[in-house]
Write an enzyme that holds these catalytic residues in place. Structure first.
Site, PDB file in Angstrom:
ATOM      1  N   HIS A  64     -27.886  54.754  -5.627  1.00 27.31           N
ATOM      2  CA  HIS A  64     -29.083  55.349  -6.189  1.00 27.31           C
ATOM      3  C   HIS A  64     -28.807  55.837  -7.344  1.00 27.31           C
ATOM      4  O   HIS A  64     -29.774  55.960  -8.205  1.00 27.31           O
ATOM      5  CB  HIS A  64     -29.324  56.694  -5.282  1.00 27.31           C
ATOM      6  CG  HIS A  64     -30.127  56.324  -3.835  1.00 27.31           C
ATOM      7  ND1 HIS A  64     -31.266  56.331  -3.964  1.00 27.31           N
ATOM      8  CD2 HIS A  64     -29.630  56.127  -2.539  1.00 27.31           C
ATOM      9  CE1 HIS A  64     -31.702  55.896  -2.321  1.00 27.31           C
ATOM     10  NE2 HIS A  64     -30.666  55.744  -1.849  1.00 27.31           N
ATOM     11  N   ASP A  68     -35.208  54.781  -1.004  1.00 29.34           N
ATOM     12  CA  ASP A  68     -35.296  55.174   0.317  1.00 29.34           C
ATOM     13  C   ASP A  68     -36.912  55.264   0.623  1.00 29.34           C
ATOM     14  O   ASP A  68     -37.357  56.193  -0.027  1.00 29.34           O
ATOM     15  CB  ASP A  68     -34.578  56.325   0.933  1.00 29.34           C
ATOM     16  CG  ASP A  68     -32.930  56.146   0.420  1.00 29.34           C
ATOM     17  OD1 ASP A  68     -32.523  54.949   0.524  1.00 29.34           O
ATOM     18  OD2 ASP A  68     -32.378  57.446   0.503  1.00 29.34           O
ATOM     19  N   GLU A  97     -28.930  51.077   7.274  1.00 26.75           N
ATOM     20  CA  GLU A  97     -30.195  51.927   7.032  1.00 26.75           C
ATOM     21  C   GLU A  97     -31.398  51.375   6.906  1.00 26.75           C
ATOM     22  O   GLU A  97     -31.553  50.631   5.721  1.00 26.75           O
ATOM     23  CB  GLU A  97     -29.850  53.080   5.564  1.00 26.75           C
ATOM     24  CG  GLU A  97     -28.616  53.646   5.703  1.00 26.75           C
ATOM     25  CD  GLU A  97     -28.389  54.475   4.541  1.00 26.75           C
ATOM     26  OE1 GLU A  97     -28.901  54.285   3.591  1.00 26.75           O
ATOM     27  OE2 GLU A  97     -27.321  55.380   4.631  1.00 26.75           O
ATOM     28  N   HIS A 156     -33.309  52.046   3.310  1.00 28.79           N
ATOM     29  CA  HIS A 156     -32.677  51.884   2.054  1.00 28.79           C
ATOM     30  C   HIS A 156     -32.527  50.456   1.422  1.00 28.79           C
ATOM     31  O   HIS A 156     -32.236  49.426   2.034  1.00 28.79           O
ATOM     32  CB  HIS A 156     -31.165  52.120   2.412  1.00 28.79           C
ATOM     33  CG  HIS A 156     -30.164  52.166   1.131  1.00 28.79           C
ATOM     34  ND1 HIS A 156     -29.637  53.478   0.782  1.00 28.79           N
ATOM     35  CD2 HIS A 156     -29.810  51.096   0.238  1.00 28.79           C
ATOM     36  CE1 HIS A 156     -28.661  53.080  -0.227  1.00 28.79           C
ATOM     37  NE2 HIS A 156     -28.919  51.559  -0.713  1.00 28.79           N
TER      38      HIS A 156
END
Length: 273
Positions: free
Chosen positions: A156, A163, A245, A248
């Site tokens: 990130h 996200d 995830e 993500h």
């Protein structure tokens, strides 16, 4: 005469002090040093809202509703910042979703290194488990590093990772989290866990559990279809999903594949871009 002598002595002392001050022997107090200016984002970064105002933003780390349980360092305003190529790719995905009656919703975008450092400090404080009941009910906190839930660097911070989820339109606002309220496991049935206007993805956002793996076999039916909808529409625009995830995604190729930035999440960081 005594009074006159005393007055003369006072005048002499006062004059001597003045001469010393002028000569520099008695220095005036130095002004406080000004704080170092905050770093700003390179011009390749933009606020997502400047590219697409229709994408819903629910920036969790400016609030207490996250696994730390408090606003995270570096998040000054609830603002999604991304590299321009990533933001423009999200816009293209949004156009396709809007035509189908859906919208994207972002939870987190660019993340400053100071926020990652906050996560690391929190993970090392094994006594702080205030949000365990919702975000990591089955994971021993001492295992967060070993199991890969927390790391000292985050994609990130490079500015092209986001996200996000999908919301069915018209969007119903998500109520605010009340610190101290009863927590429900992030993998509980949708009607039991914390309300989110997202379609049902099988778990909540930031759920530290293997059920968050995008292709976990326990996730079937509508929940699996919703994950595939998100993954498919983003893959068309160059985003790659992190298999662990479902929320993500990283835009490829990244403009800054090996640079981890630390400017704050604030409008001033991208002012004029």
């Amino acid at each position: 005469m005594t009074g006159l002598a005393s007055a003369l002595r006072t005048l002499a002392v006062t004059a001597a002090a003045g001469l010393l001050a002028v000569s520099g022997a008695v220095a005036a107090p130095a002004p406080p040093a000004s704080a170092a200016p905050e770093p700003k984002a390179p011009r390749e970064f933009v606020a997502l809202s400047s590219v697409d105002r229709t994408i819903i933003q629910e920036m969790r780390y400016t609030t207490a509703h996250n696994f730390v349980g408090e606003p995270v360092d570096g998040y000054r305003q609830p603002l999604c910042i991304l590299t321009r190529p990533a933001a423009e790719a999200l816009h293209r995905a949004q156009v396709r979703l809007l035509a189908r009656g859906y919208s994207l919703k972002v939870y987190d975008c660019y993340r400053p290194q100071r926020a990652v450092d906050h996560f690391v400090r929190w993970a090392k404080d094994l006594a702080d488990e205030r949000m365990k009941g919702e975000f990591y009910p089955l994971v021993d906190k001492s295992r967060l590093f070993a199991d890969g839930y927390i790391a000292e660097k985050s994609g990130h911070s490079r500015g092209s990772t986001v996200d996000l989820t999908v919301v069915r339109l018209p969007a119903v606002p998500t109520r605010a989290y009340v610190p101290g309220e009863r927590l429900v496991e992030c993998y509980a049935p949708r009607e039991e866990r914390f309300p989110d206007n997202s379609v049902d993805m099988g778990t909540g956002y930031d759920c530290f559990d293997t059920r968050s793996h995008t292709d976990d076999p326990r996730i079937q039916g509508v929940q699996r279809a919703n994950r595939q909808l998100l993954k498919g529409v983003l893959a068309e625009q160059g985003f790659v999903n992190l298999p662990e995830e479902w929320w993500h995604f990283t835009f490829k190729p990244e403009p800054f594949p090996s640079t981890f930035f630390d400017f704050p999440v604030a409008r001033r960081s991208v002012a004029g871009h």
